[in-house]
Structures are given as structure tokens and as C-alpha cells.
Design a protein around this motif. Structure first.
Motif: not given
Length: 384
Positions: A157-158, A174, A193, A195, A200, A217
């Protein structure tokens, strides 16, 4: 000694072989320097020992991060922090691995023999952070992109957080679960995000001056936040249509001592510079006009003095003074004439004299003329 290796570290002696007298001791420490970015991984090969430790050198000693005993052909040991590990393979080599590096991980590390933590190999690690800088106006928006390795952190997760002292308050994430640590809701902030690309994207709208600061970030895990990139955001006040800052609504902020934003300072400086330049040009034009006027007045005064001088040259000597005139070679052949301009005379009985200086008289006069002038009454003015 050339081609030094970590195994060459130790104490060396300069001695006389015949008598084995030690002349000098030399302590040699061969270290490895490693440079990494944040979130990179460090891998170090250490010499084989049955009991090994990976520790961080400090003033009070060496703090153990991971250690391993080798009872079998293959084993692995993880540190309590979960980011450092030691792995042993049948080839007789030990591999130390540190993941998710942060700038705080910079320092000196040892491959040490445990127990006793005898240094076998030294590694000097320097970790650098990736940074960005963005500027925007009040009520505007900003978009930030941060990159990461898909293979390592694609499923993590970001989060987007703002640095507040030693902590970073999460603004948006996220993760569907509540973030670990401090969290602050902020409207107008979105995070996406990708992937597939490892990017991001964070968007902030309706920015305010107080939104200026340092953001991260970050990777968001149960253990906390790991910084991916550091972003510095500067939000400046927007100028009104007239081009001058609106101070009516900001009187309270001025009284509180808030300093103007850098961009407003720059605009004010430009306006003041233009005004000063215009005033300087007006001053130069005024000085030039005064100088021309003064020059014309001087010209008129000079003409009047020249006219007065010519009038005096045509006139004769005043009563009681000596009349003079320049003589030339042509005048030497004849008599000299002198014009008298008598403006007033107190009495007709008083004589009137006129003297001729030697420089005005001819060198070889052939004859001399005398003139006697008498007045029956005082003349008012005129030339004789």
C-alpha cells in the motif's frame, strides 16, 4: 600492499628478522564503501564463520542487527526489525541483506565473529533520499508522481503524508484499512497507484498557504511508513487583478507576524523598482530642462554686456578721467582726434583737460594741433 581485501585487515609489524625486534606496529583496516538510494537493497558477502553477527558500529560498541549459528548446511536468520538477514549457503559464504533502506540507515557496519563481536569486515553505508520540489499559487492545484520497483513494492500500500516534526501525518492512502500511526483527513487530495507502471500519482486541489511544507510518498505497512520520495511544496499567495497584494483581509495575519510569501515579495519588489525608475527619469528630464534654461539666460546676459561694452568704446573719456585710443601706423601721419562725451559740468569757468599718453602719440610728429574748448553753459549730454 595492493589489491587490498577485507581479509587483509589486522595488525602488521616492522621487525628485524635476525633478532625479531619489533620496530613498529601498523594497524590496517580495509573497509568497503557502499552508496544506495532509499528503498534499495544492500547485499554484503562476509567471510565464513560458525557464529556470525551483523552489527552497527556506535560509540558504545556494536549493536547487533542479525546473527546466525551454522548447525546445518543451510540456514537463515532474520533480525527483530525484519529488514536485515544473514543467509548461509553450502559454498561457504555468508550473505547479509538489508531491505527498504532509509537515510537513517547510513553508518558503519561490521561482519563480526560472535561471541565477542570481533570485526572481520567493515562496510561504510551511505543512503540518499530522492527529492522533488513543486510551487503553486493559492487556490491552485499540484500533481506529484513517485516511482518504485514493481517487483519489490507493487503489492504494498502507498500513502501521502505531511511531515510534522519527527512524524509524518497521513493525508490519503491506497490501503482500505486505517493507516498505522497519525492520520489527518484532507479534502481535495487524491492518490492513484499504477502497479503496471510502478508510479504513484498524488493530486492536491484548492491549495492554501498553510499547505506549504514537506511531504512523503511512502510505503504503508503495519510496521509503519517507509519513505519513497520527499516532496517540498511551496504555495504562494495569489495577487488580485490590480497586481498589488490585498492587505485588507490579511490584517490579522500581519499583526500576528506572518511574513509574506517569496513570490509576493518578488512582485512587490518589481513594482517598487518600476516606480523608482519612473521617478528617476522625471528627475533627469527636470534637470535637463533647468540646465537649458540657465544656458539661455547666460547667453542673453552675455549679449547685453557686449552691447554695453561697444557703447562705451564709442564714447569718450569722462570728465576728470584720461581719454585713450589705440593708434596705428596710419594715424602717425596725421593729427590724433579724441572725442569727448561730457554728460555734465559743474561750472563753465572750470577748465577741461585732455591728456594723450606717449603710447598714443606718433613717434615723429610733423605738426601739433591744440584745441581749447569752452562752454557757455553746462551741456546736458552729447558728443563733441
Amino acid at each position: 600492499m595492493t589489491g587490498l581485501k577485507a581479509e587483509d585487515s589486522g595488525t602488521y609489524l616492522c621487525a628485524v628478522n635476525k633478532y625479531r625486534n619489533v620496530l613498529k606496529k601498523v594497524s590496517l583496516n580495509v573497509f568497503t564503501e557502499v552508496l544506495r538510494w532509499e528503498l534499495d537493497t544492500l547485499s554484503v558477502q562476509c567471510p565464513f564463520r560458525n557464529a556470525m553477527a551483523w552489527c552497527r558500529s556506535e560509540q558504545r560498541g556494536c549493536t547487533v542487527l542479525a546473527e546466525i549459528q551454522i548447525p546445518s548446511k543451510r540456514s537463515a536468520a532474520e533480525s527483530l526489525q525484519g529488514r536485515a538477514s544473514i543467509t548461509y549457503y553450502t559454498q561457504g559464504a555468508l550473505t547479509v541483506t538489508m531491505r527498504k533502506l532509509q537515510t537513517r540507515d547510513s553508518g558503519v557496519y561490521w561482519c563480526a565473529e560472535d561471541p565477542g563481536l570481533t570485526r572481520i569486515k567493515e562496510v561504510v553505508l551511505s543512503v540518499f533520499k530522492r527529492t522533488q520540489q513543486h510551487s503553486a499559487e493559492e487556490s491552485g492545484s499540484v500533481s506529484v508522481q513517485c516511482h518504485y520497483k514493481i517487483s519489490d513494492y507493487g503489492a504494498v500500500s502507498k500513502a501521502w503524508c505531511k511531515e510534522e516534526g519527527e512524524k509524518c501525518n497521513v493525508l490519503v492512502s491506497t490501503s482500505p484499512e486505517p493507516p498505522a500511526g497519525h492520520s489527518t483527513a484532507r479534502e481535495g487530495v487524491r492518490i492513484h497507484d499504477d502497479a503496471q507502471q510502478g508510479i504513484v500519482t498524488v493530486t492536491m486541489e484548492q491549495l492554501q498557504v498553510q499547505d506549504s511544507g514537506v511531504y512523503w510518498c511512502a510505503l504503508q505497512e503495519s510496521s509503519g511508513l517507509s519513505r519513497m520520495e520527499e516532496v517540498t511544496l511551496n504555495v504562494s499567495r495569489a495577487l488580485p487583478p490590480g497586481g498589488f497584494p490585498d492587505t485588507e483581509g490579511n490584517s490579522e495575519e500581519i499583526l500576528l507576524g506572518d511574513s509574506p510569501e517569496p513570490s509576493s515579495n518578488g512582485n512587490t519588489f518589481i513594482v517598487l523598482s518600476v516606480v523608482l525608475l519612473i521617478l528617476l527619469l522625471l528627475a533627469l528630464i527636470t534637470c535637463a530642462a533647468l540646465a537649458v534654461r540657465h544656458y539661455r539666460l547666460l547667453g542673453r546676459t552675455g549679449n547685453r554686456e557686449a552691447e554695453d561694452t561697444s557703447d562705451r568704446a564709442e564714447g569718450a573719456a569722462q570728465p576728470g578721467s584720461t581719454g585713450r585710443r589705440e593708434s596705428s601706423q596710419a594715424d602717425s601721419k596725421g593729427p590724433a582726434y579724441i572725442n569727448l562725451d561730457v554728460q555734465s559740468h559743474p561750472s563753465p569757468e572750470d577748465p577741461l583737460y585732455c591728456n594723450v599718453e606717449p603710447s598714443q602719440a606718433p613717434r615723429n610728429p610733423q605738426h601739433v594741433e591744440y584745441a581749447v574748448i569752452a562752454f557757455s553753459q553746462s551741456p546736458r549730454s552729447g558728443r563733441e
